[in-house]
Motif scaffolding. Structure first.
Motif, PDB file in Angstrom:
ATOM      1  N   PRO A 168      62.879  42.101 -61.814  1.00 44.89           N
ATOM      2  CA  PRO A 168      62.959  42.496 -60.405  1.00 44.89           C
ATOM      3  C   PRO A 168      63.142  41.269 -59.513  1.00 44.89           C
ATOM      4  CG  PRO A 168      61.094  43.546 -61.499  1.00 44.89           C
ATOM      5  CD  PRO A 168      61.604  42.513 -62.434  1.00 44.89           C
ATOM      6  N   LEU A 169      63.889  41.440 -58.427  1.00 43.38           N
ATOM      7  CA  LEU A 169      64.070  40.392 -57.422  1.00 43.38           C
ATOM      8  C   LEU A 169      63.077  40.653 -56.285  1.00 43.38           C
ATOM      9  CD1 LEU A 169      65.716  37.959 -56.437  1.00 43.38           C
ATOM     10  CD2 LEU A 169      67.294  39.571 -55.362  1.00 43.38           C
ATOM     11  N   LYS A 170      62.225  39.668 -55.991  1.00 41.98           N
ATOM     12  CA  LYS A 170      61.160  39.855 -55.000  1.00 41.98           C
ATOM     13  C   LYS A 170      61.342  38.904 -53.826  1.00 41.98           C
ATOM     14  CE  LYS A 170      57.850  41.229 -58.592  1.00 41.98           C
ATOM     15  NZ  LYS A 170      56.528  40.957 -59.205  1.00 41.98           N
ATOM     16  N   ASP A 171      60.831  39.346 -52.648  1.00 42.22           N
ATOM     17  CA  ASP A 171      60.866  38.475 -51.475  1.00 42.22           C
ATOM     18  C   ASP A 171      59.586  37.636 -51.419  1.00 42.22           C
ATOM     19  OD1 ASP A 171      58.887  40.158 -50.613  1.00 42.22           O
ATOM     20  OD2 ASP A 171      60.097  41.154 -49.066  1.00 42.22           O
ATOM     21  N   SER A 172      59.388  36.906 -50.309  1.00 41.09           N
ATOM     22  CA  SER A 172      58.241  36.005 -50.196  1.00 41.09           C
ATOM     23  C   SER A 172      56.903  36.738 -50.187  1.00 41.09           C
ATOM     24  CB  SER A 172      58.372  35.160 -48.922  1.00 41.09           C
ATOM     25  OG  SER A 172      58.459  36.005 -47.774  1.00 41.09           O
ATOM     26  N   THR A 173      56.929  38.022 -49.852  1.00 35.99           N
ATOM     27  CA  THR A 173      55.681  38.794 -49.830  1.00 35.99           C
ATOM     28  C   THR A 173      55.393  39.472 -51.156  1.00 35.99           C
ATOM     29  OG1 THR A 173      56.765  40.821 -49.035  1.00 35.99           O
ATOM     30  CG2 THR A 173      56.033  39.225 -47.367  1.00 35.99           C
ATOM     31  N   GLY A 174      56.331  39.356 -52.107  1.00 36.46           N
ATOM     32  CA  GLY A 174      56.149  39.988 -53.401  1.00 36.46           C
ATOM     33  C   GLY A 174      56.739  41.373 -53.494  1.00 36.46           C
ATOM     34  N   ALA A 175      57.367  41.846 -52.424  1.00 36.29           N
ATOM     35  CA  ALA A 175      57.980  43.180 -52.438  1.00 36.29           C
ATOM     36  C   ALA A 175      59.298  43.129 -53.205  1.00 36.29           C
ATOM     37  CB  ALA A 175      58.216  43.675 -51.020  1.00 36.29           C
ATOM     38  N   ILE A 176      59.561  44.151 -54.006  1.00 36.24           N
ATOM     39  CA  ILE A 176      60.801  44.221 -54.791  1.00 36.24           C
ATOM     40  C   ILE A 176      61.957  44.588 -53.859  1.00 36.24           C
ATOM     41  CG2 ILE A 176      62.003  45.418 -56.644  1.00 36.24           C
ATOM     42  CD1 ILE A 176      59.332  45.792 -58.030  1.00 36.24           C
ATOM     43  N   ILE A 177      62.984  43.719 -53.858  1.00 34.83           N
ATOM     44  CA  ILE A 177      64.149  43.958 -52.996  1.00 34.83           C
ATOM     45  C   ILE A 177      65.420  44.143 -53.806  1.00 34.83           C
ATOM     46  CG2 ILE A 177      63.172  42.708 -51.050  1.00 34.83           C
ATOM     47  CD1 ILE A 177      64.848  40.298 -51.865  1.00 34.83           C
ATOM     48  N   GLY A 178      65.305  44.145 -55.139  1.00 35.10           N
ATOM     49  CA  GLY A 178      66.494  44.341 -55.969  1.00 35.10           C
ATOM     50  C   GLY A 178      66.240  43.913 -57.399  1.00 35.10           C
ATOM     51  N   GLN A 179      67.309  43.547 -58.088  1.00 32.40           N
ATOM     52  CA  GLN A 179      67.233  43.099 -59.469  1.00 32.40           C
ATOM     53  C   GLN A 179      68.041  41.805 -59.612  1.00 32.40           C
ATOM     54  OE1 GLN A 179      65.554  44.683 -62.075  1.00 32.40           O
ATOM     55  NE2 GLN A 179      64.729  46.121 -60.556  1.00 32.40           N
ATOM     56  N   ILE A 180      67.663  40.983 -60.583  1.00 32.82           N
ATOM     57  CA  ILE A 180      68.416  39.762 -60.857  1.00 32.82           C
ATOM     58  C   ILE A 180      68.693  39.686 -62.355  1.00 32.82           C
ATOM     59  CG2 ILE A 180      66.337  38.333 -61.053  1.00 32.82           C
ATOM     60  CD1 ILE A 180      68.083  36.066 -59.789  1.00 32.82           C
TER      61      ILE A 180
END
Length: 415
Positions: A168-180
């Motif tokens: 999973p691709l996560k932002d600075s808060t740890g929320a999943i924003i996509g896949q890598i």
């Protein structure tokens, strides 16, 4: 004028003078008071004006400081973004990012090269429009994959091996924003491992097969001798049977000869070879088997090489014969040469292709799909190419097959 009158006038004059003096003093006091009030008002107004100007000046200085800080923050953000971009474009592994809907958002240059794609054409596309199996299934399931190895066919039809990682691709808060998706091209490594395994198998097989072949040749020689005796003593009705035995003995003898040739360690007799002349000579020598087949050539300008001309000639003729046999009703045979990071000679046919379930077996000794084949042709070809430090690649589909002989630049005499 009487003295009384004079006194009265004098007193009156003194009183008037005193009154005048009082009035003048009062007027002077009033004027001074007014001047003091005016000065005071002027001082207060000046203080307010000075304070206002000071505030404006301070505000402008603060604005300038904020503007400097803003520019510095933008420069740092740009530098960090540029640094991250440099890292992304410099890593040798392919990296592709997706949003939550699995739409492609980024693709680095390594991914473009490995998968034969262009980032400009892929950004904004959905995953299933770009990727084939097994990457498509991994994305559909949104699986977290630490490391798997899988075969993959690019959009250009090139078969490669990939080492895949997906998370999973996560932002600075740890929320999943996509896949890598991160992957490495393992094609050359797999080819090297296959060649190493083949060398080990050939070495082991060679030691065993040499003894077996010699043991077989002795009884075969006896059978051949008795067959010649029989051919002189039997009547004509039995001659066809004796001739059949003789032919089978000859076939067995050829198989044993190929067997010994395959088992024998390859000792290269290196000489100066012109690749173009070598290929033209092989085509001319194969003229009989290429009847009814259109031959197309695309030769690059190649320097001379140091190689074993006899073995390379045997290799190319063998591949030409295989290509011709795959096109019994005619077709197109294409021969290309290319010089980049290595010297490549490709031989392509428009035959029926090689089934996927046997593609990993065709270089194995004694594996054949031909009714009277020995199963050593491609094995010997593979062995010769490996002996020159090269590799033999296969590309096949229902529209035809291509064998590519890759020789290292070390064999070049001049560039």
């Amino acid at each position: 004028m009487t003295h009384a009158t004079l006194t009265y006038i004098t007193l009156s004059f003194v009183v008037l003078l005193l009154i005048l003096l009082y009035i003048m003093r009062a007027a002077f006091s009033y004027r001074r008071k007014k001047d003091e009030e005016a000065d005071k008002d002027a001082t207060e107004v000046g203080f307010v004006v000075d304070a206002f100007h000071g505030l404006v000046t301070s505000q402008k200085e603060k604005e300038r400081e904020l503007e400097i800080l803003r520019k510095q923050a933008e420069e740092r953000a740009t530098a960090i973004e540029s640094y991250n971009e440099d890292i992304l474009q410099s890593v040798p592994s392919g990296v592709v990012s997706f949003d939550r809907r699995l739409t492609i958002t980024r693709m680095n240059s390594a991914a473009e090269k490995i998968l034969d794609l262009r980032e400009a054409d892929s950004i904004g596309m959905e995953y299933h429009e770009i990727f084939a199996s097994p990457i498509r299934e991994l994305l559909e399931n949104r699986e977290t994959v630490e490391r798997i190895e899988a075969g993959y066919v690019t959009v250009t039809g090139r078969r490669i091996w990939l080492g895949l990682n997906m998370s999973p691709l996560k932002d600075s808060t740890g929320a999943i924003i996509g896949q890598i998706l991160v992957f490495t091209d393992l094609t050359e490594l797999k080819a090297f491992q296959s060649q190493k395994e083949l060398r080990e198998r050939l070495s082991n097989l060679g030691e065993m097969s040499a003894g077996i072949a010699h043991e077989l040749r002795n009884p075969m020689a006896v059978i051949s001798g008795y067959t010649k005796i029989l051919s002189r003593k039997v009547d004509e009705t039995l001659q066809p049977a004796v001739e059949a035995i003789s032919k089978e003995v000859s076939v067995m003898d050829r198989i044993i000869a190929d067997f010994l040739s395959f088992a024998r360690p390859t000792e290269l007799m290196l000489t100066r070879v012109d690749p173009g002349s070598l290929i033209e000579g092989c085509v001319a020598a194969s003229d009989g088997v290429l009847a009814g087949i259109r031959v197309v050539t695309d030769y690059a300008v190649l320097p001379a090489i140091m190689a074993d001309e006899v073995l390379l000639r045997q290799t190319i003729i063998n591949l030409l014969q295989n290509a011709a046999e795959s096109m019994p009703d005619g077709g197109v045979l294409t021969i290309r040469t290319l010089l980049k990071d290595r010297l490549s000679i490709s031989i392509s046919d428009t035959g029926h292709g090689i089934p996927e379930n046997i593609q990993d077996k065709i270089f194995l000794p004694f594996f054949t799909t031909k009714e009277r084949g020995t199963g050593l042709g491609l094995s010997i070809v593979h062995k010769v190419v490996i002996s020159h430090g090269g590799s033999l690649d296969l590309e096949t589909s229902s529209k035809g097959t291509t064998f590519v002989i890759n020789l290292p630049k070390d064999v070049l005499i001049e560039t």
